[in-house]
Design an enzyme around this catalytic site. Sequence first.
Site, PDB file in Angstrom:
ATOM      1  N   CYS A 107      35.200  32.265  45.595  1.00 16.49           N
ATOM      2  CA  CYS A 107      36.552  32.782  45.827  1.00 16.49           C
ATOM      3  C   CYS A 107      36.728  33.194  47.286  1.00 16.49           C
ATOM      4  CB  CYS A 107      36.851  33.962  44.896  1.00 16.49           C
ATOM      5  SG  CYS A 107      35.701  35.339  45.054  1.00 16.49           S
TER       6      CYS A 107
ATOM      7  N   GLU B 270      36.121  37.328  38.052  1.00 17.97           N
ATOM      8  CA  GLU B 270      37.245  37.611  37.149  1.00 17.97           C
ATOM      9  C   GLU B 270      38.577  37.676  37.874  1.00 17.97           C
ATOM     10  OE1 GLU B 270      37.184  42.423  36.642  1.00 17.97           O
ATOM     11  OE2 GLU B 270      35.737  41.289  35.468  1.00 17.97           O
TER      12      GLU B 270
ATOM     13  N   HIS C   8      39.591  35.335  40.441  1.00 20.99           N
ATOM     14  CA  HIS C   8      40.117  33.999  40.737  1.00 20.99           C
ATOM     15  C   HIS C   8      39.527  32.916  39.831  1.00 20.99           C
ATOM     16  CE1 HIS C   8      40.466  36.333  44.529  1.00 20.99           C
ATOM     17  NE2 HIS C   8      41.669  35.797  44.507  1.00 20.99           N
TER      18      HIS C   8
END
Length: 196
Positions: free
Chosen positions: A154, A84, A86
Amino acid sequence: MADTPEPTREEAEAAVRTLLRWAGDDPAREGLLDTPKRVAKAYRDWFSGYSVDPADYLKRTFEEVEGYDEMIVLRDIEFESHCEHHMAPIIGKAHVGYLPDGKVVGISKLARVVETFARRLQVQEKMTAQIAQVIQDVLQPRGVGVVVVGAHECMTTRGVHKRGVSMVTSTMLGSFREDARTRAEFLRFIETSAGR
């Protein structure tokens, strides 16, 4: 959020065109003409977990189990999620176990619970806890254990750029938290999958 109308597909596609321009490309060039449409369709698939209540999968149970009251473990449930922070992929496996208290659920339903939570924007810690809690709330077993192992894009494709790193999270409820022997048995069951 409930009072805010859902964006239209056209608005979603316009947002993708904006991001393409911001990234430095031309959304009107041939190779990108259908990209906004494809991205909107992919988002519907990737985030389809918002349209499903995972508790619904667990409501149909079976009580004719000849008194079976030992641990049930479904391991190596592959999942794909998105972080949530990237919106980058999280790829991994979940291992779910519970000690039934008179009723069991079809094993595919456990996989569907994992899938539903994975198909939302997530942090792995929250997803692990959500899976365990919904099983506890609906089935009311004597205990639940969930271990999730995930690789976070990420971290591998941006920022620190560290490949081959995986994150392990766990949530233990009921007897899995209170009884070291139960917890150890569960962890032993899921460890055997690593050596295959």
